[in-house]
Design a protein around this motif. Structure first.
Motif, PDB file in Angstrom:
ATOM      1  N   ASP A  24       0.652  -1.101  -0.014  1.00 46.30           N
ATOM      2  CA  ASP A  24      -0.014  -0.162  -0.076  1.00 46.30           C
ATOM      3  C   ASP A  24       1.122   1.345  -0.160  1.00 46.30           C
ATOM      4  O   ASP A  24       2.172   1.277   0.396  1.00 46.30           O
ATOM      5  CB  ASP A  24      -0.872  -0.197   1.261  1.00 46.30           C
ATOM      6  CG  ASP A  24      -1.831   1.238   1.417  1.00 46.30           C
ATOM      7  OD1 ASP A  24      -2.163   1.845   0.266  1.00 46.30           O
ATOM      8  OD2 ASP A  24      -1.701   1.708   2.571  1.00 46.30           O
ATOM      9  N   ASP A  26      -0.256   5.171   0.857  1.00 44.69           N
ATOM     10  CA  ASP A  26      -0.775   6.303   1.581  1.00 44.69           C
ATOM     11  C   ASP A  26      -0.695   5.680   3.066  1.00 44.69           C
ATOM     12  O   ASP A  26      -1.529   4.608   3.164  1.00 44.69           O
ATOM     13  CB  ASP A  26      -1.686   7.000   1.218  1.00 44.69           C
ATOM     14  CG  ASP A  26      -1.499   7.956   0.080  1.00 44.69           C
ATOM     15  OD1 ASP A  26      -0.999   8.884  -0.036  1.00 44.69           O
ATOM     16  OD2 ASP A  26      -1.692   7.327  -1.147  1.00 44.69           O
ATOM     17  N   GLY A  27       0.080   6.062   4.100  1.00 45.47           N
ATOM     18  CA  GLY A  27      -0.244   5.655   5.355  1.00 45.47           C
ATOM     19  C   GLY A  27       0.837   4.315   5.561  1.00 45.47           C
ATOM     20  O   GLY A  27       0.827   3.703   6.748  1.00 45.47           O
ATOM     21  N   ASP A 202      -2.277  -0.034   5.753  1.00 45.46           N
ATOM     22  CA  ASP A 202      -2.591   0.454   6.985  1.00 45.46           C
ATOM     23  C   ASP A 202      -4.091   0.588   7.346  1.00 45.46           C
ATOM     24  O   ASP A 202      -4.813   0.834   8.345  1.00 45.46           O
ATOM     25  CB  ASP A 202      -2.199   2.073   7.114  1.00 45.46           C
ATOM     26  CG  ASP A 202      -2.707   2.896   6.090  1.00 45.46           C
ATOM     27  OD1 ASP A 202      -2.600   2.589   4.967  1.00 45.46           O
ATOM     28  OD2 ASP A 202      -3.243   4.026   6.627  1.00 45.46           O
ATOM     29  N   ASP A 203      -4.998   0.595   6.002  1.00 51.15           N
ATOM     30  CA  ASP A 203      -6.419   1.134   6.267  1.00 51.15           C
ATOM     31  C   ASP A 203      -7.234  -0.223   6.193  1.00 51.15           C
ATOM     32  O   ASP A 203      -7.135  -1.123   5.722  1.00 51.15           O
ATOM     33  CB  ASP A 203      -6.654   2.324   5.235  1.00 51.15           C
ATOM     34  CG  ASP A 203      -7.619   3.118   5.664  1.00 51.15           C
ATOM     35  OD1 ASP A 203      -8.314   2.840   6.677  1.00 51.15           O
ATOM     36  OD2 ASP A 203      -7.612   4.266   5.147  1.00 51.15           O
ATOM     37  N   ASP A 206      -7.292  -2.434   3.160  1.00 47.31           N
ATOM     38  CA  ASP A 206      -6.088  -3.580   3.092  1.00 47.31           C
ATOM     39  C   ASP A 206      -6.433  -4.712   3.498  1.00 47.31           C
ATOM     40  O   ASP A 206      -5.970  -5.767   3.462  1.00 47.31           O
ATOM     41  CB  ASP A 206      -4.983  -2.543   3.704  1.00 47.31           C
ATOM     42  CG  ASP A 206      -4.374  -1.624   3.020  1.00 47.31           C
ATOM     43  OD1 ASP A 206      -4.531  -1.472   1.808  1.00 47.31           O
ATOM     44  OD2 ASP A 206      -4.221  -0.435   3.636  1.00 47.31           O
TER      45      ASP A 206
HETATM   46 MG    MG Z   1      -2.918   3.389   3.185  1.00 44.66          MG
END
Ligand code: MG
Length: 251
Positions: A24, A26-27, A202-203, A206
């Motif tokens: 992934d 972002d983050g 992270d999200d 995912d």
């Molecule tokens: Mg992310």
């Protein structure tokens, strides 16, 4: 909401030669900024990803909610041959290209209404991703309820669409496909086929990827402290992810 206690999750082992690595963005690889455009990629990260891709014979792919063109723009001049964008809705690899579907007719008017709403909440961002629309309130935390309510209200006007909730964002997106399905499909092709699948993210979006790599005997790596999660391993921050990946290059 009840506060979940952190499940103990070990740090993942250093990247190995037989991995198929899905990341992934972002983050996970890069830190959040107030707006999606405000994110920057450290030069060292590009070098690390390129060296790792070489070590893994190309079995490294970005799997992001951003559109593919946005990923290429963000990581330029680097361009990985394999990537999945829009949460798996669009994909490119050495063997296939899967484009996102055309948005329904009402998409443009929904987007324009969202932009109008955003003018009332300075700091919010309406991200037109082509087939999906992201409503971000990282730069205006008080606007979260208004943007979520808007997304709920307009969803019925977009047939075949669903909401994707994320970290200070809600997206209107086609219901089909997810990151897990994209990872599953890529694992059927060389150079990914036959390797140990590893996915870090992270999200909430995912989690479908974690489910796939868990089912296939791979390693699922949660970035940050979101709970609950099906991930078996954890890294605390994007900086920790970058260090972990760098270990795979030094090895
Ligand atoms: Mg992310």
């Amino acid at each position: 909401m009840p506060k979940h206690r952190d499940k103990p999750r070990p740090r993942p082992p250093a990247p190995a030669d037989d991995w198929a690595l899905f990341l992934d963005v972002d983050g996970c690889l890069v830190d959040f900024a107030d707006t999606p455009d405000g994110v920057s990629v450290p030069a060292r990260l590009r070098a690390t990803l390129e060296a790792l891709a070489t070590r893994l014979d190309g079995a490294l792919a970005l799997v992001s909610g951003r559109p593919l063109r946005g990923l290429d723009h963000l990581f330029a001049p680097m361009r990985l041959p394999t990537a999945a964008g829009l949460h798996g809705l669009e994909r490119r690899s050495a063997h296939q290209v899967q484009a996102a579907p055309e948005p329904p007719p009402a998409f443009a008017s929904v987007r324009d209404e969202a932009r109008q709403l955003a003018t009332r909440w300075p700091g919010t961002v309406v991200e037109d991703k082509g087939a999906a629309l992201g409503l971000h309130w990282r730069g205006a935390p008080a606007a979260g309820d208004a943007l979520r309510d808007f997304a709920d209200a307009v969803l019925p006007r977009l047939p075949g669409y669903r909401l994707q909730h994320g970290n200070q964002v809600v997206e209107l997106r086609p219901a089909e496909g997810d990151k897990g399905a994209a990872i599953d499909a890529l694992l059927e092709e060389p150079p990914f086929r036959g390797r140990v699948p590893v996915f870090a993210g992270d999200d909430i979006t995912d989690e479908s990827g974690f489910a796939v790599v868990n089912r296939r005997g791979g390693l699922s790596v949660l970035v940050g402290d979101r709970e609950p999660s099906a991930a078996h391993y954890r890294l605390r921050s994007p900086e920790a992810v970058r260090r972990w990946l760098a270990e795979g290059v030094a090895a």
